[in-house]
Motif scaffolding. Structure first.
Motif, PDB file in Angstrom:
ATOM      1  N   ILE A 141       0.833  -1.199   0.000  1.00 28.97           N
ATOM      2  CA  ILE A 141       0.000   0.000   0.000  1.00 28.97           C
ATOM      3  C   ILE A 141       0.865   1.247   0.000  1.00 28.97           C
ATOM      4  O   ILE A 141       0.713   2.135  -0.834  1.00 28.97           O
ATOM      5  CB  ILE A 141      -0.939   0.030   1.230  1.00 28.97           C
ATOM      6  N   VAL A 142       1.802   1.275   0.912  1.00 28.61           N
ATOM      7  CA  VAL A 142       2.631   2.469   1.033  1.00 28.61           C
ATOM      8  C   VAL A 142       3.473   2.669  -0.221  1.00 28.61           C
ATOM      9  O   VAL A 142       3.727   3.796  -0.644  1.00 28.61           O
ATOM     10  CB  VAL A 142       3.508   2.399   2.296  1.00 28.61           C
ATOM     11  N   GLU A 143       3.847   1.571  -0.811  1.00 30.47           N
ATOM     12  CA  GLU A 143       4.604   1.642  -2.055  1.00 30.47           C
ATOM     13  C   GLU A 143       3.829   2.442  -3.105  1.00 30.47           C
ATOM     14  O   GLU A 143       4.383   3.284  -3.807  1.00 30.47           O
ATOM     15  CB  GLU A 143       4.856   0.211  -2.565  1.00 30.47           C
ATOM     16  N   GLN A 144       2.554   2.142  -3.195  1.00 30.58           N
ATOM     17  CA  GLN A 144       1.699   2.840  -4.164  1.00 30.58           C
ATOM     18  C   GLN A 144       1.578   4.317  -3.830  1.00 30.58           C
ATOM     19  O   GLN A 144       1.446   5.162  -4.699  1.00 30.58           O
ATOM     20  CB  GLN A 144       0.287   2.249  -4.154  1.00 30.58           C
ATOM     21  N   LEU A 145       1.561   4.592  -2.533  1.00 25.96           N
ATOM     22  CA  LEU A 145       1.324   5.946  -2.071  1.00 25.96           C
ATOM     23  C   LEU A 145       2.543   6.843  -2.225  1.00 25.96           C
ATOM     24  O   LEU A 145       2.440   8.043  -2.418  1.00 25.96           O
ATOM     25  CB  LEU A 145       0.937   5.898  -0.587  1.00 25.96           C
ATOM     26  N   LYS A 146       3.689   6.247  -2.150  1.00 20.17           N
ATOM     27  CA  LYS A 146       4.930   7.010  -2.125  1.00 20.17           C
ATOM     28  C   LYS A 146       5.021   8.031  -3.231  1.00 20.17           C
ATOM     29  O   LYS A 146       4.635   7.795  -4.358  1.00 20.17           O
ATOM     30  CB  LYS A 146       6.126   6.061  -2.247  1.00 20.17           C
TER      31      LYS A 146
ATOM     32  N   ILE B 261       7.579   8.705   4.703  1.00 22.66           N
ATOM     33  CA  ILE B 261       6.412   9.477   4.291  1.00 22.66           C
ATOM     34  C   ILE B 261       5.951  10.131   5.585  1.00 22.66           C
ATOM     35  O   ILE B 261       6.249   9.638   6.665  1.00 22.66           O
ATOM     36  CB  ILE B 261       5.331   8.503   3.749  1.00 22.66           C
ATOM     37  N   ASN B 262       5.221  11.217   5.496  1.00 22.11           N
ATOM     38  CA  ASN B 262       4.750  11.845   6.726  1.00 22.11           C
ATOM     39  C   ASN B 262       3.921  10.878   7.549  1.00 22.11           C
ATOM     40  O   ASN B 262       2.770  10.615   7.233  1.00 22.11           O
ATOM     41  CB  ASN B 262       3.837  13.032   6.401  1.00 22.11           C
ATOM     42  N   ASN B 263       4.495  10.354   8.558  1.00 24.82           N
ATOM     43  CA  ASN B 263       3.752   9.425   9.395  1.00 24.82           C
ATOM     44  C   ASN B 263       3.554  10.073  10.757  1.00 24.82           C
ATOM     45  O   ASN B 263       4.481  10.196  11.543  1.00 24.82           O
ATOM     46  CB  ASN B 263       4.508   8.104   9.516  1.00 24.82           C
ATOM     47  N   ILE B 264       2.346  10.489  10.995  1.00 27.86           N
ATOM     48  CA  ILE B 264       2.066  11.274  12.174  1.00 27.86           C
ATOM     49  C   ILE B 264       1.744  10.395  13.373  1.00 27.86           C
ATOM     50  O   ILE B 264       0.903   9.506  13.296  1.00 27.86           O
ATOM     51  CB  ILE B 264       0.864  12.191  11.934  1.00 27.86           C
TER      52      ILE B 264
ATOM     53  N   MET C  97       3.662  14.824  -7.150  1.00 26.43           N
ATOM     54  CA  MET C  97       4.455  14.923  -8.385  1.00 26.43           C
ATOM     55  C   MET C  97       4.786  13.526  -8.918  1.00 26.43           C
ATOM     56  O   MET C  97       5.836  12.947  -8.639  1.00 26.43           O
ATOM     57  CB  MET C  97       5.767  15.618  -8.047  1.00 26.43           C
ATOM     58  N   ALA C  98       3.891  12.948  -9.636  1.00 20.35           N
ATOM     59  CA  ALA C  98       4.143  11.602 -10.172  1.00 20.35           C
ATOM     60  C   ALA C  98       5.296  11.660 -11.171  1.00 20.35           C
ATOM     61  O   ALA C  98       5.250  12.423 -12.125  1.00 20.35           O
ATOM     62  CB  ALA C  98       2.881  11.074 -10.836  1.00 20.35           C
ATOM     63  N   ASN C  99       6.311  10.861 -10.937  1.00 18.30           N
ATOM     64  CA  ASN C  99       7.499  10.912 -11.808  1.00 18.30           C
ATOM     65  C   ASN C  99       7.174  10.460 -13.209  1.00 18.30           C
ATOM     66  O   ASN C  99       7.426   9.331 -13.572  1.00 18.30           O
ATOM     67  CB  ASN C  99       8.611   9.974 -11.304  1.00 18.30           C
ATOM     68  N   LYS C 100       6.693  11.328 -14.002  1.00 15.17           N
ATOM     69  CA  LYS C 100       6.357  10.977 -15.376  1.00 15.17           C
ATOM     70  C   LYS C 100       5.395   9.800 -15.382  1.00 15.17           C
ATOM     71  O   LYS C 100       5.764   8.639 -15.159  1.00 15.17           O
ATOM     72  CB  LYS C 100       7.628  10.633 -16.174  1.00 15.17           C
ATOM     73  N   GLU C 101       4.221  10.121 -15.610  1.00 11.43           N
ATOM     74  CA  GLU C 101       3.139   9.134 -15.648  1.00 11.43           C
ATOM     75  C   GLU C 101       3.371   8.016 -16.674  1.00 11.43           C
ATOM     76  O   GLU C 101       3.796   8.280 -17.784  1.00 11.43           O
ATOM     77  CB  GLU C 101       1.869   9.905 -15.983  1.00 11.43           C
ATOM     78  N   VAL C 102       3.058   6.800 -16.297  1.00 11.81           N
ATOM     79  CA  VAL C 102       3.101   5.691 -17.254  1.00 11.81           C
ATOM     80  C   VAL C 102       1.815   5.724 -18.071  1.00 11.81           C
ATOM     81  O   VAL C 102       0.726   5.711 -17.505  1.00 11.81           O
ATOM     82  CB  VAL C 102       3.174   4.340 -16.530  1.00 11.81           C
ATOM     83  N   THR C 103       1.946   5.777 -19.384  1.00 10.51           N
ATOM     84  CA  THR C 103       0.740   5.862 -20.206  1.00 10.51           C
ATOM     85  C   THR C 103       0.545   4.604 -21.033  1.00 10.51           C
ATOM     86  O   THR C 103       1.400   3.722 -21.083  1.00 10.51           O
ATOM     87  CB  THR C 103       0.793   7.059 -21.172  1.00 10.51           C
ATOM     88  N   ILE C 104      -0.575   4.622 -21.680  1.00 14.17           N
ATOM     89  CA  ILE C 104      -0.934   3.505 -22.538  1.00 14.17           C
ATOM     90  C   ILE C 104       0.085   3.342 -23.674  1.00 14.17           C
ATOM     91  O   ILE C 104       0.314   2.235 -24.164  1.00 14.17           O
ATOM     92  CB  ILE C 104      -2.364   3.773 -23.076  1.00 14.17           C
TER      93      ILE C 104
END
Lengths: 343, 343
Positions: free
Chosen positions: A143-148, A164-167, B1-8
């Motif tokens: 999950i966190v991987e996706q969020l990063k 990541i900001n973990n409060i 800031m998504a590092n360059k979006e992966v597109t189709i």
DNA sequence: AATTTGATGGAAAACATTTTCCAAAGTCAA
DNA sequence: TTGACTTTGGAAAATGTTTTCCATCAAATT
């Protein structure tokens, strides 16, 4: 089914100019537009009741204006207040607050995150499960991987430090304050009604109590830790189980207000007087805490304020690129009538 | 800031095919794709951790997948349950639930609606203010005007019939059931703690009570209608005002559970026994209603179920074009201990 | 008179998809 | 072999914006 959407082109046609120009007046851009045409455009917008399509804008700007908020249970007063705090700050600034209710199910948490990813959420507040469980932690990593890399706030989410900001909500400290207060009032034999099993928050509150008691050379005995689940019902059940040992115990702390309230209710029901027979204290300071019999002594965690702080923080980190301060809330012991001074 | 979006396109490149083909496998379209290429595409998607940009999809399909939910107060147990019900049904089906907390401010209601319009929300649930006030009604018209033509559900929103799904929550009926029950139990002199002034719901509950009492040749006297505001605090204050007339009144009904609960609390506080000195009944059946002293007799409005019903309804009306049934919930008198049988 | 500058406006590309239309190649029936 | 059909795939247009680049014109400067 919007009857053929009004677009910027329609406005342009009516105002006798190009879409470019319309766009410029909408966003009052740096590029100058004559007073005259600007007015014509305004008039056309008004007349057609046009409002720019945020989706198209989002596509162009790579911003969704969506802020995801993932919580365990919106009906839980605790989370409700936080969500409200966030909403207050965020909604007013053209952002969409998108809530997910996960019931502490990892699957739902993962689902929520995948939705937020697909929708390119600009930020997410994750106040999710936080279970102390190997299996869970593995999934949590994913999950966190996706969020990063997104503007993201994690709320006391696992024992592991993510970058990541973990409060931290000061759970340990809250319990410690209670321990000190109880001891100060002459209590020596203290029981604890636990929160949900494996939940990190339960752990923190329990350990906070234990550690602080230890500093006073007191022990939080294992057989005086009763299971609970953060609910009123759980508190009631715990009260029943506690009945056996009622004579040796002088005080009991609930893992949260809901359980403390249930505890008091059932104790009353069983003819046991709070605080003369036994003292009770909770954590959270729910609105209803002051209306129990007797009113509940508890720790106030200004969770609504936490929400507004988070909202503010997110907003700043999305709009300005200035690094903002950490988010802090001050907790406080609210002395009411459920604790008796001994000796 | 998504590092360059992966597109189709990235997926297409990796899978050595065209974006068209990728799109086809994503949406498993009717247009056939060979097993072979499909697998290559799947692999590429997996490898790149690609998820299609919902915003771009939305632009193309003219759908936002946003469902707006406008409520007075998410912290209010009543609304919280409804929102949760809606979320349960909606979130799981790839929709975004976007909440607005309006605190019964028309300005915020208007703002919420304009946001939802700009974001091209596919549907909205409006459980807003509903004030009986000329000024408000005018603004309300403008709100409903904006909403028209969208998949929209209005919740008991004004006294005026709009040609949009406007759901009645059976407020009158709830009050009527209470009146009958009280009379049946020998009560003749009945007081009412009102809801917020001008609020349509207050009006309905008050009138329901009045009308039903009239059928029994009983009067809901004006001086026995005390102001309130749907809150616990309001109930408490009302209890204080009610003290004068306590001898002539045998029963009091709160406009909702929160006020009934506050009422009972303050009555207890003043040494007046419920129900032996006076009977109390509420409306809503909040979770905490069964934990007052004594447990509160009330009307259950299964509001969570209402939420899931609404969710289901919206989903159906958005996905299938089959016209679905009206939304109905059944209310029920919950007899607990706060009403005494007289005579 | 020639050149620069500033103000104003438009055309077209770009954003990430889906959809429409066309094309190639293989298969089948005649 | 021819024609028709089926299977598979791609090119390009389209969705509603914003942005980049260019064009025009008038005023100001040389």
């Amino acid at each position: 089914m919007a009857n053929k959407e009004v677009t910027i082109k329609d406005v342009a046609k009516l105002a006798e100019c190009s879409p470019t120009t319309v766009s410029r007046v909408i966003n009052n851009s740096d590029h100058p537009v004559s007073k005259d045409t600007a007015e014509k455009v305004e008039a056309a917008i008004e007349k057609l009741n046009f409002s720019p399509n945020r989706i198209a804008q989002g596509l162009k700007s790579d911003k969704s204006n969506i802020i995801g908020v993932i919580v365990h249970d919106i009906c839980d007063s605790y989370f409700a207040q936080m969500v409200k705090g966030i909403e207050e700050f965020i909604s007013g600034h053209e952002y969409i607050v998108n809530i997910y209710n996960t019931s502490r199910s990892v699957e739902k948490e993962l689902y929520a995150v995948s939705m937020l990813k697909a929708n390119r959420a600009d930020a997410v507040v994750f106040a999710g499960g936080a279970l102390m469980d190997k299996e869970y932690e593995k999934k949590m990593y994913s999950i966190v991987e996706q969020l990063k890399g997104q503007g993201t706030v994690l709320l006391g989410v696992t024992p592991h430090p993510f970058d990541i900001n973990n409060i931290s909500l000061g759970n340990k400290k809250a319990a410690a304050i209670i321990a000190d207060y109880l001891v100060e009032n002459g209590h020596r034999k203290i029981a604890f009604i636990d929160g949900p099993e494996k939940l990190y928050t339960s752990y923190l509150r329990r350990e906070g109590l234990k550690e602080s008691l230890l500093k006073h050379d007191l022990d939080l005995e294992d057989e005086l830790i009763f299971p609970g689940d953060f609910s009123f019902e759980g508190g009631r059940k715990a009260a029943l189980k506690l009945l056996d040992k009622i004579d040796e115990i002088t005080a009991v702390v609930g893992a949260n207000d809901a359980t403390a309230l249930g505890l008091i209710w059932e104790l009353n029901n069983q003819g046991i007087k709070v605080p003369s027979d036994i003292s009770v204290v909770g954590i959270d300071d729910l609105p209803e805490a002051k209306y129990s019999y007797p009113p509940l002594t508890t720790i106030s965690l200004p969770i609504h304020q936490l929400g507004t702080n988070i909202g503010k923080y997110l907003l700043e980190s999305l709009t300005s690129d200035q690094i903002t301060d950490l988010i802090n809330i001050e907790m406080q012991l609210i002395k009411r009538k459920s604790v008796k001074k001994l000796g």
